[in-house]
Design a protein around this motif. Structure first.
Motif, PDB file in Angstrom:
ATOM      1  N   THR A 194      53.426   7.252 -25.433  1.00 17.58           N
ATOM      2  CA  THR A 194      53.309   5.783 -26.033  1.00 17.58           C
ATOM      3  C   THR A 194      52.082   5.580 -26.824  1.00 17.58           C
ATOM      4  OG1 THR A 194      54.641   4.975 -24.198  1.00 17.58           O
ATOM      5  CG2 THR A 194      53.278   3.523 -25.386  1.00 17.58           C
ATOM      6  N   ILE A 195      52.442   5.320 -28.344  1.00 11.44           N
ATOM      7  CA  ILE A 195      50.931   5.020 -29.053  1.00 11.44           C
ATOM      8  C   ILE A 195      50.828   3.540 -29.375  1.00 11.44           C
ATOM      9  CG2 ILE A 195      49.972   5.748 -31.114  1.00 11.44           C
ATOM     10  CD1 ILE A 195      50.545   7.927 -29.634  1.00 11.44           C
ATOM     11  N   SER A 196      49.476   3.090 -28.931  1.00  5.81           N
ATOM     12  CA  SER A 196      49.455   1.642 -28.909  1.00  5.81           C
ATOM     13  C   SER A 196      48.179   1.291 -29.738  1.00  5.81           C
ATOM     14  CB  SER A 196      49.175   1.381 -27.420  1.00  5.81           C
ATOM     15  OG  SER A 196      50.169   1.501 -26.455  1.00  5.81           O
ATOM     16  N   GLN A 197      48.152   0.050 -30.011  1.00  5.75           N
ATOM     17  CA  GLN A 197      46.754  -0.260 -30.670  1.00  5.75           C
ATOM     18  C   GLN A 197      46.211  -1.223 -29.812  1.00  5.75           C
ATOM     19  OE1 GLN A 197      47.390  -2.693 -34.330  1.00  5.75           O
ATOM     20  NE2 GLN A 197      49.342  -3.673 -33.704  1.00  5.75           N
ATOM     21  N   MET A 198      44.910  -1.414 -29.570  1.00  7.78           N
ATOM     22  CA  MET A 198      44.064  -2.038 -28.485  1.00  7.78           C
ATOM     23  C   MET A 198      42.965  -2.650 -29.579  1.00  7.78           C
ATOM     24  SD  MET A 198      44.278   1.099 -26.082  1.00  7.78           S
ATOM     25  CE  MET A 198      44.852   2.428 -27.284  1.00  7.78           C
ATOM     26  N   TRP A 199      42.670  -3.907 -28.756  1.00 13.59           N
ATOM     27  CA  TRP A 199      41.633  -4.983 -29.537  1.00 13.59           C
ATOM     28  C   TRP A 199      41.286  -5.760 -28.390  1.00 13.59           C
ATOM     29  CZ3 TRP A 199      46.844  -5.665 -30.254  1.00 13.59           C
ATOM     30  CH2 TRP A 199      47.365  -6.862 -29.951  1.00 13.59           C
ATOM     31  N   HIS A 200      39.912  -6.175 -28.822  1.00 10.44           N
ATOM     32  CA  HIS A 200      39.250  -7.019 -27.691  1.00 10.44           C
ATOM     33  C   HIS A 200      39.438  -8.629 -28.045  1.00 10.44           C
ATOM     34  CE1 HIS A 200      35.895  -9.036 -25.761  1.00 10.44           C
ATOM     35  NE2 HIS A 200      35.647  -7.947 -25.043  1.00 10.44           N
ATOM     36  N   PRO A 201      39.709  -9.153 -26.874  1.00  4.53           N
ATOM     37  CA  PRO A 201      40.383 -10.608 -26.894  1.00  4.53           C
ATOM     38  C   PRO A 201      39.636 -11.478 -27.803  1.00  4.53           C
ATOM     39  CG  PRO A 201      39.353 -10.281 -24.664  1.00  4.53           C
ATOM     40  CD  PRO A 201      39.437  -8.808 -25.295  1.00  4.53           C
ATOM     41  N   ARG A 202      38.338 -11.311 -28.072  1.00  3.24           N
ATOM     42  CA  ARG A 202      37.668 -11.740 -29.198  1.00  3.24           C
ATOM     43  C   ARG A 202      38.369 -12.054 -30.417  1.00  3.24           C
ATOM     44  NH1 ARG A 202      33.901  -7.378 -29.046  1.00  3.24           N
ATOM     45  NH2 ARG A 202      32.700  -8.240 -27.328  1.00  3.24           N
ATOM     46  N   SER A 203      38.778 -10.927 -30.547  1.00  6.93           N
ATOM     47  CA  SER A 203      39.525 -10.908 -32.015  1.00  6.93           C
ATOM     48  C   SER A 203      41.034 -11.488 -32.225  1.00  6.93           C
ATOM     49  CB  SER A 203      39.772  -9.431 -32.384  1.00  6.93           C
ATOM     50  OG  SER A 203      38.385  -9.015 -32.599  1.00  6.93           O
ATOM     51  N   GLU A 204      41.628 -11.932 -30.899  1.00  5.13           N
ATOM     52  CA  GLU A 204      42.868 -12.428 -30.839  1.00  5.13           C
ATOM     53  C   GLU A 204      43.355 -13.414 -31.736  1.00  5.13           C
ATOM     54  OE1 GLU A 204      46.510 -12.429 -28.649  1.00  5.13           O
ATOM     55  OE2 GLU A 204      45.007 -10.943 -28.324  1.00  5.13           O
ATOM     56  N   VAL A 205      42.490 -14.345 -32.015  1.00  4.80           N
ATOM     57  CA  VAL A 205      43.108 -15.397 -33.002  1.00  4.80           C
ATOM     58  C   VAL A 205      42.510 -15.367 -34.141  1.00  4.80           C
ATOM     59  CG1 VAL A 205      43.413 -16.798 -30.706  1.00  4.80           C
ATOM     60  CG2 VAL A 205      41.309 -17.102 -32.172  1.00  4.80           C
ATOM     61  N   ASP A 206      41.996 -14.459 -34.456  1.00  2.86           N
ATOM     62  CA  ASP A 206      41.101 -14.116 -35.823  1.00  2.86           C
ATOM     63  C   ASP A 206      42.181 -13.926 -36.904  1.00  2.86           C
ATOM     64  OD1 ASP A 206      39.911 -13.289 -38.064  1.00  2.86           O
ATOM     65  OD2 ASP A 206      38.703 -11.710 -37.200  1.00  2.86           O
ATOM     66  N   PRO A 207      42.508 -14.992 -37.692  1.00  2.00           N
ATOM     67  CA  PRO A 207      43.574 -14.562 -38.900  1.00  2.00           C
ATOM     68  C   PRO A 207      43.765 -13.264 -39.440  1.00  2.00           C
ATOM     69  CG  PRO A 207      42.192 -16.356 -39.693  1.00  2.00           C
ATOM     70  CD  PRO A 207      41.681 -15.844 -38.093  1.00  2.00           C
ATOM     71  N   ALA A 208      42.555 -12.872 -39.878  1.00  2.00           N
ATOM     72  CA  ALA A 208      42.406 -11.566 -40.649  1.00  2.00           C
ATOM     73  C   ALA A 208      42.784 -10.435 -39.764  1.00  2.00           C
ATOM     74  CB  ALA A 208      41.176 -11.383 -41.387  1.00  2.00           C
ATOM     75  N   HIS A 209      42.331 -10.421 -38.573  1.00  2.00           N
ATOM     76  CA  HIS A 209      42.426  -9.230 -37.604  1.00  2.00           C
ATOM     77  C   HIS A 209      43.965  -9.426 -37.164  1.00  2.00           C
ATOM     78  CE1 HIS A 209      42.237  -7.208 -33.996  1.00  2.00           C
ATOM     79  NE2 HIS A 209      40.886  -6.534 -34.333  1.00  2.00           N
ATOM     80  N   ARG A 210      44.458 -10.671 -36.908  1.00  2.00           N
ATOM     81  CA  ARG A 210      45.642 -10.624 -36.687  1.00  2.00           C
ATOM     82  C   ARG A 210      46.958  -9.998 -37.753  1.00  2.00           C
ATOM     83  NH1 ARG A 210      46.237 -15.478 -35.033  1.00  2.00           N
ATOM     84  NH2 ARG A 210      46.629 -16.673 -36.979  1.00  2.00           N
ATOM     85  N   TRP A 211      46.513 -10.315 -38.927  1.00  2.00           N
ATOM     86  CA  TRP A 211      47.341  -9.907 -40.281  1.00  2.00           C
ATOM     87  C   TRP A 211      47.032  -8.475 -40.426  1.00  2.00           C
ATOM     88  CZ3 TRP A 211      44.331  -7.225 -44.018  1.00  2.00           C
ATOM     89  CH2 TRP A 211      45.118  -6.538 -45.133  1.00  2.00           C
TER      90      TRP A 211
END
Length: 312
Positions: free
Chosen positions: A277-294
């Motif tokens: 299983t290949i996943s992407q992972m990120w820190h919750p500080r970026s959860e609602v960042d619109p550019a990061h979400r894009w």
């Protein structure tokens, strides 16, 4: 009461992340002397030395260790507040560098398509692919990368995770290899060959070896290389069998046709192994960042489309 100089927050964040005046100066584009003066101001402001000498190196004080994660989060929030909100995200004008930590296989298989997709809608965005010699959540926690891509490991309960696609290992040999001429390959046929394996660490045993052991078999590992590109090159020029993820073959030029003749032959393993299983992972500080979400949505779209095209 005098308000603290909030400009010092970014400098404090970088100093604690780098653990050195020289490293912080490079990241902030300052001279070493200017960074030293900033450290002096931070020491006065916080009432703590923050960085102290230990032999030839500088180390964080206990107080600096204690506030490091809080400082990272505060600095990230400050940056986020000064960016456009989600309702006014303007991709053509978005000027930002995203750092993706992944192995070479991901870059080779998906990098070119992802870069083209980004350039088509956000030409000022730069994607920086950072090497991934080991699995660690440290880079996400310290805000040094935006996305960690790969097989899930013990990243910690706070790290956000999204599955990109399922992968599997396949065997690869040169065209005309004795295995190709056998037709149906048995576990004994496979184990009897010499093998080139990929390992970036000391261990070279994997799920395939466990599956072969159930048949009382053991493969002969003739050579170990650090990457799948090297494994394919060796397989193409020898009788050794390479073991690579199927996704790694999506954009490999050595799989292209040479006239009507393929240069490599790909086959399903004669033993069962677990899917990857290949996943992407990120820190919750970026959860609602619109550019990061894009970016996350784009990575998901590109990966799933490329894997679907390979399967069809």
């Amino acid at each position: 009461m005098t308000e603290p100089d909030l400009n010092l927050l970014i400098a404090l964040d970088v100093l604690l992340a780098e653990g050195s005046v020289a490293g912080a100066a490079r990241r902030l584009g300052l001279s070493a002397s200017a960074m030293s003066r900033t450290l002096s101001r931070l020491r006065t402001t916080t009432g703590d030395p923050l960085l102290v000498r230990a032999g030839r190196q500088m180390v964080l004080t206990p107080y600096a260790e204690e506030i490091r994660e809080r400082t990272q989060n505060a600095a990230h929030e400050a940056r986020a507040l000064l960016r456009p909100s989600a309702s006014v995200l303007n991709l053509p004008m978005l000027d930002r560098t995203f750092i993706l930590r992944s192995n070479d296989g991901f870059v080779l298989a998906f990098g070119a398509t992802l870069i083209a997709e980004v350039a088509a809608v956000a030409p000022r965005v730069c994607l920086r692919f950072a090497p991934k010699p080991e699995k660690s959540s440290t880079h996400l926690r310290e805000g040094r990368v935006d996305l960690e891509i790969g097989v899930l490991s013990n990243m910690g309960p706070e790290i956000r995770i999204q599955t990109l696609f399922r992968d599997r290992f396949v065997g690869v040999v040169r065209k005309g290899h004795p295995l190709e001429l056998k037709g149906e390959i048995t576990p004994a046929d496979y184990a009897a060959c010499g093998h080139v394996v990929v390992s970036r660490r000391d261990g070279i045993r994997g799920p395939v070896d466990d599956a072969l052991a159930e048949y009382g078999l053991e493969r002969k590992i003739s050579t170990v290389v650090p990457g799948f590109s090297a494994a394919l090159a060796i397989a193409q020029a020898s009788d050794l069998v390479a073991l690579v993820p199927a996704s790694f073959l999506i954009s490999q030029p050595v799989i292209e046709r040479n006239g009507a003749q393929a240069t490599l032959w790909i086959f399903d393993l004669p033993v069962k192994t677990r899917e990857i299983t290949i996943s992407q992972m990120w820190h919750p500080r970026s959860e609602v960042d619109p550019a990061h979400r894009w970016l996350r949505q784009l990575v998901l779209k590109v990966c799933r489309q490329k894997v679907a095209d390979q399967a069809s």
